[in-house]
Enzyme design. Structure first.
Site, mmCIF file in Angstrom:
data_model
loop_
_atom_site.group_PDB
_atom_site.id
_atom_site.type_symbol
_atom_site.label_atom_id
_atom_site.label_comp_id
_atom_site.label_asym_id
_atom_site.label_seq_id
_atom_site.Cartn_x
_atom_site.Cartn_y
_atom_site.Cartn_z
ATOM 1 N N HIS A 24 0.874 -1.192 0.000
ATOM 2 C CA HIS A 24 0.000 0.000 0.000
ATOM 3 C C HIS A 24 0.905 1.234 0.000
ATOM 4 O O HIS A 24 1.743 1.377 -0.885
ATOM 5 C CB HIS A 24 -0.920 -0.112 1.237
ATOM 6 C CG HIS A 24 -2.036 0.870 1.328
ATOM 7 N ND1 HIS A 24 -2.403 1.709 0.307
ATOM 8 C CD2 HIS A 24 -2.892 1.162 2.364
ATOM 9 C CE1 HIS A 24 -3.430 2.459 0.706
ATOM 10 N NE2 HIS A 24 -3.741 2.154 1.951
ATOM 11 N N HIS A 56 -2.434 -2.541 -9.614
ATOM 12 C CA HIS A 56 -3.511 -2.004 -8.776
ATOM 13 C C HIS A 56 -4.698 -2.947 -8.788
ATOM 14 O O HIS A 56 -4.969 -3.586 -9.802
ATOM 15 C CB HIS A 56 -3.943 -0.613 -9.265
ATOM 16 C CG HIS A 56 -4.653 0.154 -8.211
ATOM 17 N ND1 HIS A 56 -6.006 0.057 -8.014
ATOM 18 C CD2 HIS A 56 -4.181 0.981 -7.251
ATOM 19 C CE1 HIS A 56 -6.335 0.804 -6.989
ATOM 20 N NE2 HIS A 56 -5.256 1.390 -6.509
ATOM 21 N N ASP A 88 2.291 5.568 -6.561
ATOM 22 C CA ASP A 88 3.551 5.496 -5.826
ATOM 23 C C ASP A 88 4.779 5.468 -6.732
ATOM 24 O O ASP A 88 5.900 5.599 -6.251
ATOM 25 C CB ASP A 88 3.557 4.244 -4.927
ATOM 26 C CG ASP A 88 2.556 4.375 -3.794
ATOM 27 O OD1 ASP A 88 2.458 5.466 -3.238
ATOM 28 O OD2 ASP A 88 1.868 3.383 -3.485
HETATM 29 N N1 CMC Z 1 4.937 -6.178 -10.695
HETATM 30 C C1 CMC Z 1 4.875 -7.330 -11.390
HETATM 31 N N2 CMC Z 1 3.748 -8.088 -11.449
HETATM 32 C C2 CMC Z 1 2.673 -7.655 -10.792
HETATM 33 C C3 CMC Z 1 2.685 -6.450 -10.042
HETATM 34 C C4 CMC Z 1 3.884 -5.718 -10.026
HETATM 35 N N3 CMC Z 1 3.957 -4.584 -9.313
HETATM 36 N N4 CMC Z 1 1.473 -6.268 -9.482
HETATM 37 C C5 CMC Z 1 0.728 -7.313 -9.845
HETATM 38 N N5 CMC Z 1 1.449 -8.156 -10.627
HETATM 39 C C6 CMC Z 1 0.987 -9.435 -11.199
HETATM 40 C C7 CMC Z 1 0.978 -10.505 -10.106
HETATM 41 O O1 CMC Z 1 2.198 -11.176 -10.041
HETATM 42 C C8 CMC Z 1 -0.172 -11.377 -10.557
HETATM 43 O O2 CMC Z 1 0.295 -12.201 -11.597
HETATM 44 P P1 CMC Z 1 -0.257 -13.705 -11.756
HETATM 45 O O3 CMC Z 1 -1.707 -13.560 -12.113
HETATM 46 O O4 CMC Z 1 0.580 -14.295 -12.842
HETATM 47 O O5 CMC Z 1 -0.057 -14.383 -10.421
HETATM 48 C C9 CMC Z 1 -1.168 -10.389 -11.164
HETATM 49 O O6 CMC Z 1 -0.391 -9.271 -11.581
HETATM 50 C C10 CMC Z 1 -2.226 -9.918 -10.162
HETATM 51 O O7 CMC Z 1 -1.541 -9.369 -9.038
HETATM 52 P P2 CMC Z 1 -2.070 -9.415 -7.540
HETATM 53 O O8 CMC Z 1 -0.938 -9.193 -6.615
HETATM 54 O O9 CMC Z 1 -2.895 -10.659 -7.347
HETATM 55 O O10 CMC Z 1 -3.042 -8.168 -7.539
HETATM 56 P P3 CMC Z 1 -3.741 -7.544 -6.265
HETATM 57 O O11 CMC Z 1 -4.904 -6.801 -6.770
HETATM 58 O O12 CMC Z 1 -3.963 -8.570 -5.207
HETATM 59 O O13 CMC Z 1 -2.638 -6.530 -5.676
HETATM 60 C C11 CMC Z 1 -1.210 -4.667 -5.562
HETATM 61 C C12 CMC Z 1 -2.561 -5.200 -6.039
HETATM 62 C C13 CMC Z 1 -1.180 -3.153 -5.722
HETATM 63 C C14 CMC Z 1 -1.011 -5.002 -4.079
HETATM 64 C C15 CMC Z 1 -0.085 -5.309 -6.407
HETATM 65 O O14 CMC Z 1 -0.229 -4.917 -7.756
HETATM 66 C C16 CMC Z 1 1.310 -4.968 -5.894
HETATM 67 O O15 CMC Z 1 1.804 -5.641 -4.986
HETATM 68 N N6 CMC Z 1 1.984 -3.908 -6.471
HETATM 69 C C17 CMC Z 1 3.285 -3.482 -5.978
HETATM 70 C C18 CMC Z 1 3.140 -2.620 -4.734
HETATM 71 C C19 CMC Z 1 2.556 -1.264 -5.026
HETATM 72 O O16 CMC Z 1 2.972 -0.554 -5.937
HETATM 73 N N7 CMC Z 1 1.579 -0.855 -4.213
HETATM 74 C C20 CMC Z 1 0.907 0.448 -4.329
HETATM 75 C C21 CMC Z 1 -0.535 0.289 -4.672
HETATM 76 S S1 CMC Z 1 -1.364 1.737 -5.261
HETATM 77 C C22 CMC Z 1 -1.233 2.972 -4.117
HETATM 78 C C23 CMC Z 1 -1.327 2.576 -2.706
HETATM 79 O O17 CMC Z 1 -2.242 1.869 -2.308
HETATM 80 O O18 CMC Z 1 -0.455 3.001 -1.965
#
Ligand code: CMC
Length: 382
Positions: free
Chosen positions: A223, A262, A323
């Site tokens: 987050h 996201h 971010d």
């Molecule tokens: N880099 C590479 N692959 C990614 C990323 C990333 N940053 N984010 C998602 N994916 C892939 C993930 O590996 C998964 O692939 P697969 O289907 O093959 O397993 C797919 O996309 C779905 O990802 P998820 O983690 O299940 O998605 P989620 O909705 O549960 O999580 C998230 C959303 C924001 C937590 C995640 O995208 C993440 O961890 N991003 C990196 C951290 C980040 O930048 N967070 C800030 C979020 S926005 C502002 C805030 O809230 O602060």
């Protein structure tokens, strides 16, 4: 009745409650606060004006704007016992943990909750918004071994925060960019920390204590903590020439790239666009800062390579989020990366408070169901 009525891991897609504070329109890449597009807010509004709109659900008149501005200024000082909590933290403590503790300390004198007393609750939210910024500035200066700085009454919320952080009154351009960065971070419908704030407040715990819990939720790297991690990522890549290969490796090893992805957006986060434009403007103005230029160039290559590679893998729903660019902007303003997530909280406190006040108008405790996967007929073994 079914045992499993709509299980959704991570509550994805679950509509948990109603809100009129803000809405993320994921397919379109749109964000609105009380119906107004974020781009228009970034162009025309101020932190003080949006604080009024988000907390009260109506735009302020001139007099109301002057009043909330004065109220925010009047509340900047901290009670002595909160200063003691901040000052007694070990130097190694992460500022988000200091902030969470200081918020809990700010709740020491909270009386019983009056759920539908909007005037009392808005006053409490304004005080908290003002004081949270003072906490962040004080904790940062403590860490850097610098004395705390008293607020300057003639400065706006954004200007005064930067002044309390650095000891210098910022120039108008940078203060405006910082104000816009705060505007972009103020609310984002049911993000994890806002949901946490709502869960806590739904028990009729007080507003300040609920915000303390929300700070904990915001601190995580999935987050708000991601903005600090993006800069750490740029530093670990080392130089722009290594960025492309670094992305290829990250994708091959399924490592998450911070600042990307996201739950709701399926296209570019509109806040990332505004931040990037401001960052490019600042990078252009600070040509002599070669380290910052290299950081920007590294991030730009990570950004472009990610988009190119993910579209090949049919993962073109993973785009940069808020971010990705915010940290580089703050860094160019001379802010240390460990303070990036607390700065997120300086803005998001308005959203947390607005959601709590809205929810309390018609409160019901949040208590979801669980999908039980354990045994159902176990016994104590002696
Ligand atoms: N880099 C590479 N692959 C990614 C990323 C990333 N940053 N984010 C998602 N994916 C892939 C993930 O590996 C998964 O692939 P697969 O289907 O093959 O397993 C797919 O996309 C779905 O990802 P998820 O983690 O299940 O998605 P989620 O909705 O549960 O999580 C998230 C959303 C924001 C937590 C995640 O995208 C993440 O961890 N991003 C990196 C951290 C980040 O930048 N967070 C800030 C979020 S926005 C502002 C805030 O809230 O602060």
């Amino acid at each position: 009745m079914t045992q499993d009525p709509g299980f959704s891991k991570g509550l994805a897609g679950v509509v948990a409650d109603a809100t009129s504070v803000s809405q993320v329109q994921g397919e379109e890449g749109r964000l609105i606060y009380r119906g107004i597009p974020i781009e228009e807010i970034a162009e025309k509004s101020t932190f003080e004006e949006m604080t009024y709109l988000l907390l009260r659900g109506k735009q302020p008149t001139k007099e109301e704007l002057a009043k909330i501005t004065a109220d925010l200024k009047a509340a900047r000082a901290l009670p002595k016992y909160v200063e003691t909590v901040i000052d007694s933290a070990p130097k190694s403590a992460h500022p988000m943990m200091i902030l969470q503790s200081a918020m809990a300390a700010l709740a020491f004198e909270q009386g019983p909750v009056k759920l539908t007393d909007v005037e009392t609750n808005v006053a409490s939210a304004i005080r908290l918004t003002s004081q949270l910024a003072t906490v962040v500035a004080r904790a940062s200066r403590n860490r850097r071994g610098l004395p705390a700085i008293a607020p300057k009454n003639e400065l706006s919320h954004a200007e005064n925060f930067l002044y309390m952080l650095s000891g210098n009154v910022p120039n108008k351009e940078e203060a405006r960019m910082f104000d816009v960065a705060l505007l972009l971070h103020m609310d984002h419908d049911f993000n994890a920390s806002t949901f946490a704030a709502r869960v806590i407040a739904s028990t009729e715990a007080n507003l300040v204590s609920s915000v303390s819990g929300a700070v904990g939720a915001l601190s995580g790297p999935l987050h708000g903590g991601a903005n600090e991690k993006v800069l750490a990522m740029a530093d670990s890549i080392g130089s722009p020439e290594k960025a492309k290969e670094w992305v290829h490796n990250a994708l091959a090893t399924k490592a998450k790239v911070m600042g990307f992805g996201h739950r709701v957006y399926r296209t570019m986060d509109p806040r990332a666009k505004v931040l990037r434009a401001m960052l490019e403007e600042l990078v252009e103005k600070k040509k002599s800062d070669t380290k910052a230029q290299a950081t920007y160039e590294t991030l730009r290559i990570v950004h472009d390579t990610m988009i190119e590679e993910l579209s090949k893998k049919e993962k073109d729903y993973i785009w940069p989020n808020v971010d990705f660019w915010s940290g580089a902007l703050y860094k160019l303003m001379g802010i240390e990366s460990i303070d990036f997530t607390p700065i997120f909280a300086v803005a998001r406190v308005v959203g947390w408070s607005s959601h709590i006040i809205e929810m309390w108008q018609d409160n019901r405790i949040y208590r979801p169901a669980a999908k039980y996967v354990g045994p159902t007929d176990a016994h104590i073994v002696r």
